[in-house]
Design an enzyme around this catalytic site. Sequence first.
Site, short mmCIF file in Angstrom:
data_model
loop_
_atom_site.label_atom_id
_atom_site.label_comp_id
_atom_site.label_asym_id
_atom_site.label_seq_id
_atom_site.Cartn_x
_atom_site.Cartn_y
_atom_site.Cartn_z
N ASP A 193 0.81 -1.21 0.00
CA ASP A 193 0.00 0.00 0.00
C ASP A 193 0.84 1.27 0.00
OD1 ASP A 193 -2.67 1.21 0.16
OD2 ASP A 193 -2.06 1.86 2.16
N ARG A 194 2.13 1.15 0.39
CA ARG A 194 3.00 2.33 0.43
C ARG A 194 3.42 2.79 -0.96
NH1 ARG A 194 2.37 5.12 5.00
NH2 ARG A 194 2.49 3.75 6.82
N MET A 274 -8.17 5.57 2.77
CA MET A 274 -8.26 6.78 1.96
C MET A 274 -6.99 7.07 1.16
SD MET A 274 -11.29 7.90 2.36
CE MET A 274 -11.06 9.47 1.55
N ARG A 275 -5.96 6.25 1.33
CA ARG A 275 -4.72 6.53 0.62
C ARG A 275 -4.93 6.46 -0.89
NH1 ARG A 275 -1.27 3.70 3.36
NH2 ARG A 275 -0.25 5.41 4.43
N ALA A 276 -5.77 5.53 -1.34
CA ALA A 276 -6.01 5.39 -2.78
C ALA A 276 -6.61 6.66 -3.37
CB ALA A 276 -6.92 4.20 -3.05
#
Length: 705
Positions: A193-194, A274-276
């Site tokens: 995810d990073r 919410m990173r996407a």
Amino acid sequence: MSTPYPFTAVVGQTDLRLALLLNAVSPAVGGVLVRGEKGTAKSTAVRALSALLPQVDVVPGCRFSCAPAAPDPACPDGPHAPGPGQARPARMVELPVGASEDRLVGALDIERALAEGVKAFEPGLLADAHRGILYVDEVNLLHDHLIDLLLDAAAMGASYVEREGVSVRHAARFLLVGTMNPEEGELRPQLLDRFGLTVQVAASREPAQRVEVVRRRLAYEDDPAGFATRWAGDEQDVRARVVAARALLPQVRLGDASLLQIAATCAGFEVDGMRADIVMARTATALAAWAGRTDVRKEDVRQAALLALPHRRRRNPFDAPGLDEDKLDEILDRFPDEEPEPEPDPAPEGPDDGGPQDGGPDGGGGGVPPQSGPDAPGPEARQAPEGQDDAAPPAPDAPESPEPQPASQDGAAPEQAAVGAAEPFRTKMLSVPGLGEGASGRRSRARTAHGRTTGAQRPRGHLTKLHLAATVQAAAPHQKARGRSGRGLVVRKDDLRQATREGREGNLVLFVVDASGSMAARQRMSAVKGAVLSLLLDAYQRRDKVGLITFRGAAAELALPPTSSVDAAAARLEQLPTGGRTPLAAGLLKAHEVLRIERLRDPSRRPLLVVVTDGRATSAGSVGGDPRELSGRSARLLQAEGVASVVVDCESGPVRLGLAGVLAADLGGPAVTLDGLRADSLAGLVKNVRTAVTSPSHHTTRRAA
């Protein structure tokens, strides 16, 4: 210094080159993960990117690359006086898979810290990569403790080194780029995810494009400097376009309509967190700037989704990354674009992309990197779709029709087509007894660099983990002889003690699966595959290597050599047909051979043998003799070599022969039923594994409570 291969000379790989350039335009996008088979120019393209990045201004003499306009107030080389900066090229730092923790974060001279009370700190790779690129080739093979350090630095933009009361902190903001071959194992979800963007690459199947790749590579190897000179003009054009896009980026307008498209896309694909959304917004903005526009359009959002979402939709390691483009278009069509405001100035000039400036897949996404210049190839071949797995070929001799075939003359069950696996479930942890020294993981007890402190010893080589109490205890008796006069302790090198720590290691989990006719009932085989799939998922989470042996007919087959890719094992399992007699001894002897070879390759990694069978033995294979007696001797051979084993008993029905329990006794391990394999009903199994292996002479049948 060798001449790097030019970025603009890379043939094809449009998505890869675009993703790298978008990060060059906007480092806030968050890096790139490049997934693909070997030999697809992954490393070549990444290493060539650094030549296209603008230069950075640094404080002269600062080892941590502080910016003159805003130096880090906590810089170990600071405080820095105001003054002009020094321009230098942006660095690309490579992190080797086998790097140590000290090499990554830096090292403290503990001897000087104890004796002189000074912070003698040598910066590591994180300091070198600050304001540049940190490149990790084969990132999926990186040790877990190094991944943890990368996660912390990427999240906080700083690196912290804490050693026995001595603390050092420095800024570490970098563009993280990783390449990997999925066949060798997957990444942890946290690190996955990073990465802001992900790209799936594959070699072209178009002969003309493959010819062009070979032609350019041979020309480069014959004369690297001359080849680079031929492409210097294209390199300069792309470099200028990156600078222009960076300058235009603050003026790009991300309207409410585009934000709504981004939010609806992430929600529609059920992306966690919410990173996407944030990454998609930054990517769409960078795409617009790359195209020379100040407004974000629907095609930018679409291209951003294709780059930012595939790796964030995976729910387990067996899910192939990818995105349903029809569903994506359906979502975006529900939210029309705002009317774009008239452009105040014409778009900055850039190199010819060989197509519309807003090009890219289906006309979206702000264009692709140029492919002009000498020896420009013809139309690029279409890349393989994301998520395509070439690691699992169809099972050999599998029948085209699932209809049953007549039994053979010797009474063996006919071969049946492969059936799907039942839904996986959470299993109880199986572990190897004793204390190992293998690779870091999450299964069995081991001496590791990280974990709880269990004792102290004299250091072997460079001291990394000081045991303070043991060091003081070793130095205390000699203070008078050393002429101690003040309050400080006189410490010498011989007094230093290294802390010994206990953590967890990853093991080699070798599955031996019975695929004979006695296992061929479709509902039963589906349950068996579901159980093995559950154990594979557990192996992925615990960072194990896995291997898969199957046996049926008259022989055993190594379906998958030991590997870190559990999804490759799952693919082999899914294609597994059944039928024929049961050569149990052949399966056990094949396991013995595989473990012998792996012991030579990786002696520190301890094995765990998982035999999935009903215990029947009806074929001796090519050896001859009584099948049951031969399987018993094969099992006792494995037990004599101390191989930790567990038998998953697949026998079903009201009348049971208990043959799997006999096999477990010969192996010196427990037997557990399919139902007992679940975490909530497997109490005591780990204890039984340890008891069985510790006491190999104990041959009673053991079952989980």
